[in-house]
Design an enzyme around this catalytic site. Structure first.
Site, PDB file in Angstrom:
ATOM      1  CG  ASP A 109      -0.219  73.842  37.242  1.00 60.05           C
ATOM      2  OD1 ASP A 109      -0.346  73.829  38.486  1.00 60.05           O
ATOM      3  OD2 ASP A 109       0.312  74.777  36.625  1.00 60.05           O
ATOM      4  CG  ASP A 139     -14.627  78.635  41.085  1.00 60.87           C
ATOM      5  OD1 ASP A 139     -14.073  78.664  39.972  1.00 60.87           O
ATOM      6  OD2 ASP A 139     -14.845  77.572  41.701  1.00 60.87           O
ATOM      7  NE  ARG A 150      -9.511  71.416  38.078  1.00 55.82           N
ATOM      8  CZ  ARG A 150      -9.816  72.684  38.432  1.00 55.82           C
ATOM      9  NH1 ARG A 150     -11.057  73.020  38.712  1.00 55.82           N
ATOM     10  NH2 ARG A 150      -8.882  73.597  38.528  1.00 55.82           N
TER      11      ARG A 150
END
Ligand code: ITT
Length: 202
Positions: A72, A155, A181
């Protein structure tokens, strides 16, 4: 039904192919194979990404009984007191990048952070194990999608502090050097490698 899995194989339950491709690249550095379970697991509303990820991984595990991760992620903007944070998916779906840029129109402080929580669960664990990553950066003044149209979500409007490109202007490999991430995935991969070595007694 029992599956015989060879080597180090885990699964990533996600509806987002971009996330999966980022994970596949990071895991290849650790010789871990990853399979995509393409479904959206339960995503509760909560102020904590960790609580959301833990609930999701248990939900995903209950459906397939395979060793798996979920992730998440959220974008927190300082000037908006951390918004959208855990509500990032909803903010992206509703107002999108254009809406966020509009909210930031006359705001000088562009500082923001991407957060990621990976949750892993398998039968051997009592409860899910979580790994966190974060990257500081700024919200650009306009969308910068990059020439190959790469990237996803926020992004095109997020530029990490250590770069002059937005995440969307980077290749997956470049993004993986800096991203929230990739950091969380590497922490998981290090832990996973260590624990599977102990299990094999090597
Ligand atoms: P899952 O199926 O894995 O949940 P998702 O795309 O719904 O995939 P999240 O709930 O973790 O992912 O992400 C919340 C929102 O934040 C979502 O709109 C994403 O597009 C965005 N987001 C997450 N990670 C991002 C990243 O690395 N770059 C840009 N946007 C990101």
């Amino acid at each position: 039904m029992n599956f015989q899995l060879k080597g180090k194989v885990i699964f990533f339950a996600t509806g987002n192919i971009h996330k999966f491709n980022e994970a596949r690249e990071v895991f290849s550095e650790y010789k871990i194979s990853v399979g995509m379970l393409r479904f959206k697991s339960l995503e509760i509303q909560n102020d904590s990404l960790k609580v959301i990820a833990k609930t999701s991984v248990l939900d995903a595990f209950s459906r397939c009984n395979l060793p798996l991760i979920v992730e998440d992620a959220g974008l927190s903007i300082d000037a908006l007191k951390g918004f959208p944070g855990p509500y990032s998916a909803y903010a992206y779906k509703t107002i999108g990048n254009k809406g966020l840029l509009k909210l930031m129109e006359n705001i000088e402080n562009r500082e923001s952070k991407f957060h990621s929580v990976i949750a892993y669960y398998s039968t051997e664990l009592k409860s899910p194990k979580c790994f966190k990553g974060e990257v500081a950066g700024e919200i650009t003044r306009e969308e910068k999608p990059g020439s190959r149209g790469s990237g996803f979500g926020f992004d095109p409007i997020f530029k990490p502090a250590k770069s002059n490109k937005t995440f969307a202007e980077m290749t997956t490999m470049e993004k993986n050097r800096l991203s929230h991430r990739a950091q969380a995935l590497r922490k998981f991969a290090e832990w996973y490698r260590k624990t599977s070595k102990i299990k094999q007694g090597s």
